[in-house]
Design an enzyme around this catalytic site. Structure first.
Site, PDB file in Angstrom:
ATOM      1  N   ARG A 130       0.823  -1.235   0.000  1.00 34.51           N
ATOM      2  CA  ARG A 130       0.000   0.000   0.000  1.00 34.51           C
ATOM      3  C   ARG A 130       0.842   1.263   0.000  1.00 34.51           C
ATOM      4  NH1 ARG A 130      -3.110  -3.224   3.499  1.00 34.51           N
ATOM      5  NH2 ARG A 130      -4.906  -4.058   2.379  1.00 34.51           N
ATOM      6  N   LYS A 152       3.854  11.775 -10.927  1.00 34.26           N
ATOM      7  CA  LYS A 152       2.941  11.018 -11.795  1.00 34.26           C
ATOM      8  C   LYS A 152       3.621   9.703 -12.126  1.00 34.26           C
ATOM      9  CE  LYS A 152       0.327  14.399 -14.468  1.00 34.26           C
ATOM     10  NZ  LYS A 152       0.087  14.837 -15.847  1.00 34.26           N
ATOM     11  N   GLU A 194      11.525  18.537 -24.067  1.00 31.79           N
ATOM     12  CA  GLU A 194      10.854  18.879 -22.805  1.00 31.79           C
ATOM     13  C   GLU A 194      11.539  20.081 -22.141  1.00 31.79           C
ATOM     14  OE1 GLU A 194       8.032  17.434 -22.014  1.00 31.79           O
ATOM     15  OE2 GLU A 194       8.044  15.342 -22.678  1.00 31.79           O
ATOM     16  N   LYS A 235       9.060  23.159 -13.175  1.00 30.74           N
ATOM     17  CA  LYS A 235       8.157  22.022 -12.930  1.00 30.74           C
ATOM     18  C   LYS A 235       7.780  21.967 -11.455  1.00 30.74           C
ATOM     19  CE  LYS A 235       6.611  17.541 -13.803  1.00 30.74           C
ATOM     20  NZ  LYS A 235       6.611  16.350 -14.608  1.00 30.74           N
ATOM     21  N   GLU A 245      -3.137  18.083 -10.916  1.00 31.94           N
ATOM     22  CA  GLU A 245      -3.563  18.521 -12.251  1.00 31.94           C
ATOM     23  C   GLU A 245      -5.058  18.801 -12.323  1.00 31.94           C
ATOM     24  OE1 GLU A 245      -1.402  16.773 -15.575  1.00 31.94           O
ATOM     25  OE2 GLU A 245      -3.190  17.066 -16.804  1.00 31.94           O
ATOM     26  N   ARG A 249      -1.373  22.755 -13.823  1.00 30.89           N
ATOM     27  CA  ARG A 249      -0.370  21.735 -14.149  1.00 30.89           C
ATOM     28  C   ARG A 249      -0.558  21.254 -15.591  1.00 30.89           C
ATOM     29  NH1 ARG A 249       1.951  16.551 -10.634  1.00 30.89           N
ATOM     30  NH2 ARG A 249       3.244  15.768 -12.320  1.00 30.89           N
ATOM     31  N   ASN A 253       1.435  20.026 -20.364  1.00 36.16           N
ATOM     32  CA  ASN A 253       1.063  19.154 -21.485  1.00 36.16           C
ATOM     33  C   ASN A 253       1.177  19.859 -22.831  1.00 36.16           C
ATOM     34  OD1 ASN A 253       0.461  17.020 -19.749  1.00 36.16           O
ATOM     35  ND2 ASN A 253      -1.625  17.776 -19.422  1.00 36.16           N
ATOM     36  N   HIS A 256       1.511  17.898 -25.984  1.00 32.89           N
ATOM     37  CA  HIS A 256       1.269  16.492 -25.682  1.00 32.89           C
ATOM     38  C   HIS A 256      -0.037  15.953 -26.271  1.00 32.89           C
ATOM     39  CE1 HIS A 256       4.667  17.045 -23.096  1.00 32.89           C
ATOM     40  NE2 HIS A 256       4.624  15.813 -22.656  1.00 32.89           N
ATOM     41  N   HIS A 260       0.791  12.844 -28.189  1.00 33.25           N
ATOM     42  CA  HIS A 260       0.337  11.491 -27.837  1.00 33.25           C
ATOM     43  C   HIS A 260      -0.369  10.829 -29.016  1.00 33.25           C
ATOM     44  CE1 HIS A 260       0.361  11.830 -23.134  1.00 33.25           C
ATOM     45  NE2 HIS A 260       1.554  11.649 -23.650  1.00 33.25           N
ATOM     46  N   HIS A 274       8.926   9.629 -27.520  1.00 36.51           N
ATOM     47  CA  HIS A 274       7.991  10.536 -26.841  1.00 36.51           C
ATOM     48  C   HIS A 274       8.410  12.002 -27.017  1.00 36.51           C
ATOM     49  CE1 HIS A 274       5.242  12.046 -23.783  1.00 36.51           C
ATOM     50  NE2 HIS A 274       6.271  12.664 -23.219  1.00 36.51           N
TER      51      HIS A 274
HETATM   52  P1  NAD Z   1      13.169   5.496 -21.635  1.00 40.11           P
HETATM   53  O1  NAD Z   1      13.073   5.388 -20.167  1.00 40.11           O
HETATM   54  O2  NAD Z   1      12.586   4.413 -22.440  1.00 40.11           O
HETATM   55  O3  NAD Z   1      14.681   5.689 -22.041  1.00 40.11           O
HETATM   56  C1  NAD Z   1      15.014   5.747 -23.398  1.00 40.11           C
HETATM   57  C2  NAD Z   1      16.107   4.729 -23.742  1.00 40.11           C
HETATM   58  O4  NAD Z   1      17.337   5.206 -23.221  1.00 40.11           O
HETATM   59  C3  NAD Z   1      15.891   3.341 -23.150  1.00 40.11           C
HETATM   60  O5  NAD Z   1      16.273   2.395 -24.097  1.00 40.11           O
HETATM   61  C4  NAD Z   1      16.866   3.304 -21.970  1.00 40.11           C
HETATM   62  O6  NAD Z   1      17.334   2.015 -21.724  1.00 40.11           O
HETATM   63  C5  NAD Z   1      17.985   4.168 -22.494  1.00 40.11           C
HETATM   64  N1  NAD Z   1      18.767   4.851 -21.456  1.00 40.11           N
HETATM   65  C6  NAD Z   1      18.297   5.451 -20.344  1.00 40.11           C
HETATM   66  N2  NAD Z   1      19.293   6.081 -19.706  1.00 40.11           N
HETATM   67  C7  NAD Z   1      20.418   5.844 -20.412  1.00 40.11           C
HETATM   68  C8  NAD Z   1      21.768   6.255 -20.256  1.00 40.11           C
HETATM   69  N3  NAD Z   1      22.138   7.077 -19.274  1.00 40.11           N
HETATM   70  N4  NAD Z   1      22.671   5.837 -21.177  1.00 40.11           N
HETATM   71  C9  NAD Z   1      22.287   5.056 -22.217  1.00 40.11           C
HETATM   72  N5  NAD Z   1      21.013   4.665 -22.433  1.00 40.11           N
HETATM   73  C10 NAD Z   1      20.090   5.055 -21.528  1.00 40.11           C
HETATM   74  O7  NAD Z   1      12.492   6.852 -22.177  1.00 40.11           O
HETATM   75  P2  NAD Z   1      12.468   8.358 -21.662  1.00 40.11           P
HETATM   76  O8  NAD Z   1      12.493   9.170 -22.901  1.00 40.11           O
HETATM   77  O9  NAD Z   1      13.436   8.629 -20.587  1.00 40.11           O
HETATM   78  O10 NAD Z   1      11.027   8.453 -21.005  1.00 40.11           O
HETATM   79  C11 NAD Z   1       9.865   8.304 -21.757  1.00 40.11           C
HETATM   80  C12 NAD Z   1       8.746   7.892 -20.814  1.00 40.11           C
HETATM   81  O11 NAD Z   1       8.561   8.910 -19.834  1.00 40.11           O
HETATM   82  C13 NAD Z   1       7.409   7.734 -21.526  1.00 40.11           C
HETATM   83  O12 NAD Z   1       6.834   6.535 -21.101  1.00 40.11           O
HETATM   84  C14 NAD Z   1       6.584   8.905 -21.029  1.00 40.11           C
HETATM   85  O13 NAD Z   1       5.213   8.617 -20.967  1.00 40.11           O
HETATM   86  C15 NAD Z   1       7.160   9.111 -19.649  1.00 40.11           C
HETATM   87  N6  NAD Z   1       6.958  10.446 -19.094  1.00 40.11           N
HETATM   88  C16 NAD Z   1       6.444  10.538 -17.846  1.00 40.11           C
HETATM   89  C17 NAD Z   1       6.259  11.776 -17.270  1.00 40.11           C
HETATM   90  C18 NAD Z   1       5.750  11.871 -15.859  1.00 40.11           C
HETATM   91  O14 NAD Z   1       5.447  12.988 -15.388  1.00 40.11           O
HETATM   92  N7  NAD Z   1       5.659  10.788 -15.143  1.00 40.11           N
HETATM   93  C19 NAD Z   1       6.589  12.935 -17.971  1.00 40.11           C
HETATM   94  C20 NAD Z   1       7.119  12.799 -19.262  1.00 40.11           C
HETATM   95  C21 NAD Z   1       7.298  11.550 -19.817  1.00 40.11           C
END
Ligand code: NAD
Length: 375
Positions: A130, A152, A194, A235, A245, A249, A253, A256, A260, A274
């Protein structure tokens, strides 16, 4: 915008949430001190690291060594890299492995990875027993400026992205900017979308500074820490005002809603990351704003020019493969969670740094605009 900082002491940004405030610590080489920071924050806690297979090869040994140095033994959960891990089966596995690693209330989950790991591990931390606390150690630019901050968490549903999840704030974010040196350039650039977003939402001076300094951010100069700190500060302020949100907040987006839909049309694959989808989405949001007479065409062109100069895709035609139709994109937009009672909500702009929430947009206007972008 202030001048870039010199390398040196880490920068700390406070996320001022009543009763759940936490620090984001930003700096080059912070991973080696991670164990000591965690030990100081939560003495005696057991730690389980959740990471992906790619990050495990690059940075897990140093992370584990840091914990060992602080006298902390670490459990470990390694999942496949990529968006597909934000799924029910992988979520189940992470939860089971955390329970198997005897993570209890008072213990800690450490999310070592990009946004996928942060979202997945954070959601697992919100659910196991939990709710247990977790620390974000973001390893992509996107995660350092965006996903690791704000609480999030979640996974994807077959109905769309991030539709199953929870708000669960981390107790600490440690952003070691040196970890970004191992990122493939395309993934680093995708995260940059971003960063630019923060300037476009509410800080035209920051955007102008980025236009001058973006290559230093990619090169790992001190401009990188500065850009991450400015992004995290914005942020953190937005999250402190509107954690769940219900209000502004949603400004975060920007790009986005279109983004998306483009990601979904590209099958959430590496045809379009993304951040790349957000880049095209922001150009569309500014173009759409200009078409409605809200901002100048010159501002919309400046956004497109800067993102293109940063090596990002800016047009639907830049996406590999068959382009989606305007109707397909509208269907996907309508399924997105930013739709309320049939009206489309977009983040639009009156200029660079002047974004606002437009909750009552007519789908016919969107269709007409998108048709012009695809033909
Ligand atoms: P990811 O986590 O898939 O990383 C991208 C790639 O880079 C992966 O293959 C990973 O293995 C590799 N990688 C990560 N760090 C590395 C490093 N230091 N050296 C070499 N390779 C590395 O993608 P991302 O772009 O970091 O994140 C995208 C995700 O984030 C999406 O799912 C999106 O929905 C989410 N997101 C969430 C929020 C939130 O507020 N929670 C905000 C924006 C995006």
């Amino acid at each position: 915008m202030t001048a870039p900082l010199r390398s040196g002491d880490p920068i700390t940004v406070d996320v001022a949430l009543a009763g759940r405030a936490y620090d984001i610590v930003i700096g080059r080489g912070l991973l080696s001190g991670l164990g000591q920071r965690v030990a100081a924050l939560r003495p005696g806690a057991r730690v389980a690291i959740v990471t992906d297979e790619v990050v495990a090869k690059q940075h897990l040994p140093a992370a584990r060594e840091s914990f060992a140095h602080a006298g902390i033994a670490t459990g470990l959960v390694v999942v496949p890299a990529g968006e597909a891990s934000k799924s029910y089966p992988v979520f189940e596995r992470v939860c089971e492995d955390l329970i198997g690693a005897r993570i209890e209330r008072g213990d800690l989950v450490v999310a070592l990875g990009g946004g996928v790991i942060g979202d997945l591990a954070g959601f697992a931390a919100s659910a196991v027993r939990r709710g247990v606390d977790y620390v974000q150690v973001p390893t992509t630019l996107l995660a350092q400026v965006d996903s690791s901050v704000g609480g999030k968490t979640g996974i994807n549903s077959r109905h769309g992205k991030n539709l199953v999840g929870a708000f669960h704030q981390p107790i600490l974010v440690v952003a070691d900017t040196a970890l970004l040196d191992t990122l493939p350039p395309r993934i680093l650039r995708a995260g940059y979308a971003e960063v630019a977003k923060y300037g476009l939402i509410g800080d035209s001076e920051f955007f102008a500074w980025l236009e001058e300094n973006c290559s230093d951010i990619f090169a790992g100069a001190p401009a990188r820490e500065h850009a991450i700190a400015v992004s995290c500060r914005m942020k953190a302020q937005v999250v402190a005002r509107d954690e769940r949100e219900t209000g502004d907040r949603a400004l975060l987006n920007l790009g986005h809603t279109f983004g998306h839909a483009l990601e979904a049309a590209a099958g959430f694959s590496d045809r379009l990351y993304h951040g790349e989808a957000v880049a095209i989405g922001m150009v569309l949001a500014f173009g759409f704003s200009a078409s409605l007479g809200l901002c100048t065409q010159a501002d919309a062109e400046r956004v497109a020019q800067h993102l293109a100069a940063a090596g990002l895709p800016t047009r639907i035609a830049d996406i590999q493969g068959e382009p989606p139709t305007a109707d397909r994109l509208l269907d996907l937009i309508a399924q997105d969670k930013k739709v309320k009672r049939g009206r489309l909500t977009f983040i639009l702009a009156r200029g660079i740094g002047q974004s606002f929430i437009a909750p009552d947009i007519d789908a016919a206007d969107v269709r007409q605009f998108l048709t012009g972008q695809i033909d």
